[in-house]
Design an enzyme around this catalytic site. Sequence first.
Site, PDB file in Angstrom:
ATOM      1  N   ASP A 119       0.853  -1.190   0.000  1.00  0.00           N
ATOM      2  CA  ASP A 119       0.000   0.000   0.000  1.00  0.00           C
ATOM      3  C   ASP A 119       0.890   1.242   0.000  1.00  0.00           C
ATOM      4  O   ASP A 119       1.823   1.323  -0.787  1.00  0.00           O
ATOM      5  CB  ASP A 119      -0.959  -0.061   1.202  1.00  0.00           C
ATOM      6  CG  ASP A 119      -2.012   1.038   1.181  1.00  0.00           C
ATOM      7  OD1 ASP A 119      -2.962   0.927   0.411  1.00  0.00           O
ATOM      8  OD2 ASP A 119      -1.870   2.022   1.938  1.00  0.00           O
ATOM      9  N   HIS A 308      -7.116  -6.293  -1.608  1.00  0.00           N
ATOM     10  CA  HIS A 308      -6.028  -5.421  -1.189  1.00  0.00           C
ATOM     11  C   HIS A 308      -5.202  -5.988  -0.042  1.00  0.00           C
ATOM     12  O   HIS A 308      -3.995  -5.775   0.024  1.00  0.00           O
ATOM     13  CB  HIS A 308      -6.584  -4.059  -0.797  1.00  0.00           C
ATOM     14  CG  HIS A 308      -5.534  -3.054  -0.452  1.00  0.00           C
ATOM     15  ND1 HIS A 308      -4.659  -2.552  -1.392  1.00  0.00           N
ATOM     16  CD2 HIS A 308      -5.207  -2.468   0.729  1.00  0.00           C
ATOM     17  CE1 HIS A 308      -3.835  -1.690  -0.809  1.00  0.00           C
ATOM     18  NE2 HIS A 308      -4.143  -1.627   0.467  1.00  0.00           N
TER      19      HIS A 308
END
Length: 337
Positions: A119, A308
């Site tokens: 991320d 994610h």
Amino acid sequence: MSVKPIDPFSDPRITHEYAQLNGQRYHYLYGVPKSGKWHRTIFLIHGFPDISMGWRYQIPVLLELGLRVVAPDMMGYGGTDAPQVPPNLDKYTYKRAADDLAELARQLRETQIILGGHDWGGMIVYRFANWYPNLISHLFSVCTPYQRPNKTFWSTEEFVKGPLPQFGYQLHLASGEIEKNINTPEGIRQFLNGMYGARGPNRESTFDPVTGVSFENLPKVGKTKLLTDREMDYYTQEYSKHGLNGPVSWYRTREPNWRDELSMEKATLDMPILFISATQDAVLTPAMAKNMSRSLTNLTMREVKAQHWALWQKADECNAHIKQWIQEVVLGKQSRL
């Protein structure tokens, strides 16, 4: 065989350490192989909304490979200082992060390190390598594709109206509404559960990539399947230390980052890099990585069928890719010693 993740409150494989880095106090997880000796040192950099314990599934594998592991809480998170924004926006830039991490490497007496990021941590490790190419020997990024420094400034609003509408949530996170509305331990727990995929009884969601966080749905969500109760207790405890102002301030630094990068000497990276794409990531979509090889001259690309939070959702698959790359590319003959 699945790895036993690091226990957040007590685990003999790691210690909780602190360092003063350019005037700010950082907390980091620290682990060395059982032998007390290591081939190389790797820094693991988390993103949002995460902390150093986000690497709990990867740290044991890296220790078994003979690496010394350092996983910091980044500025604003957990046990690390959280300067208030405003006025301290400069504390949350990529350049500041790179300078602080370089100082940590110096204090640990390392002249070259390996990096891993996820991320925002993925963007940090790329920019760390841009600013300190001689310090970084290898790096890997999970989910986050490389973005070249750009001489032309693009605001978040322009990205959202143009090629990346799924970045609309960044405008909400940067607006000031998040820390204003989520400021209690219970609210933080609800927020984290929702961000980690929990839903309400009628499939209500608290997060939309285009619009951001739904405050109305926060009380409706249940528990995420990606963290145990013990892990969520730890995450809530760590986020409650400073609140959300620091973490969301990383979404306010696009212009300061751009200004810093105008003086960057080189936009390409030449060290060996592993990129692991999460094929179901709704924000950092695989399509965003299609041109990475133009800027990264020694790139290995892998993928996992995950959203994610691939590091947790598909920990075994991520670990297998990372392990193979480290054994073959990073350690080479050393991995067989």
